[in-house]
Design an enzyme around this catalytic site. Sequence first.
Site, PDB file in Angstrom:
ATOM      1  CG  HIS A  64      -2.156   0.935   1.331  1.00 15.03           C
ATOM      2  ND1 HIS A  64      -2.060   2.165   1.021  1.00 15.03           N
ATOM      3  CD2 HIS A  64      -3.331   0.674   1.183  1.00 15.03           C
ATOM      4  CE1 HIS A  64      -3.252   2.820   1.020  1.00 15.03           C
ATOM      5  NE2 HIS A  64      -4.097   1.635   1.191  1.00 15.03           N
ATOM      6  N   GLY A 108       0.626  -4.966   1.870  1.00 11.01           N
ATOM      7  CA  GLY A 108      -0.764  -5.200   0.982  1.00 11.01           C
ATOM      8  C   GLY A 108      -0.492  -5.947  -0.302  1.00 11.01           C
ATOM      9  CE1 TYR A 138      -3.529  -5.613   5.079  1.00 11.64           C
ATOM     10  CE2 TYR A 138      -4.794  -7.353   5.001  1.00 11.64           C
ATOM     11  CZ  TYR A 138      -3.848  -6.495   4.571  1.00 11.64           C
ATOM     12  OH  TYR A 138      -3.624  -6.469   3.052  1.00 11.64           O
TER      13      TYR A 138
END
Length: 259
Positions: A64, A108, A138
């Site tokens: 991410h 991610g 998460y």
Amino acid sequence: MSLILAEISDGIGTITLNYEIKRNALSEQLVLEIAATFEKFKAERVRVAILRARPGAKVWSAGHNVAELPLGGLDPLGWQDPLRMLIRDVEAFPAPVIALIEGGVWGGACELVFACDMIVATPEATFAATPAKLGVPYNATGLLTFLNAAPPHIAKELLFTSRPMTAARLERQGIINHVVPAAEITDFTHEMAQTIAHNSPLAIGVMKEQLRILAAAHALSPADFERIQGLRRVVYNSRDYAEGINAFKEKRTPVYLGE
Ligand code: LCV
């Protein structure tokens, strides 16, 4: 400047992450480009998609884009988050998506690779899940991706240590389909894709969607849903979450106090 390269050949679509300056971090722009490419592949009735970085990549994806993680009490992995949208795109794509991995896979991006239908990796590839390192709560569907791809103890070791795991270790666990030397991995993956492409796309597409539905079939009471949301809100409203993000931006080691 496009952050990905895309091509279609013999019914096989290849997306190459091409954002090396930010180590293929999954920014909103990059995710939107992948989503648009999946739409194009769908229109062209592509029978297999391959998701890869450039040949010889040292980092497949740094995960991410941390700079896009919100502070100020907003859910960092909400429904509209780019990573969440990308995972759903891969799962909903009506043909198999093969992850071709060279280099390090982080955060991610590790979930993204696990959400693909098959994984082919070089011996040097590594896989690290980093929410604990960054202090990120998460989300449930994200954790389910890990749980559907890995035995629970392996998923927990990945998630709780944030330490990279080798391709060989994940292959032994049945998470990676094949470990193939870098010089051979492109041809190996294309050969597997061509085998799939010669089979019935209707049967494969329907089986893929059934497997997605079955893998996601978990009864969750409204009380459980609210408990999960409440637990995650405590984390993303915590000092530790802000510390994790700020430490990353300041290129220093975070100090977590558990509050
Ligand atoms: C934005 C970046 C990133 C990046 N975002 O190159 O799973 S969760 O919950 O944690 C989820 C929220 C998530 O996925 O979070 C991200 C988790 N990712 C990581 O922890 C990996 C962070 N990156 C690294 O550890 C290193 O960048 C690696 C080991 C991937 C590559 O190291 P290398 O020395 O080759 P740099 O670190 O110098 O990075 C090159 C540029 O990419 C940016 C980084 O800030 C730098 O930009 P500047 O030159 O502008 O400083 N970059 C790297 N990762 N995830 N930006």
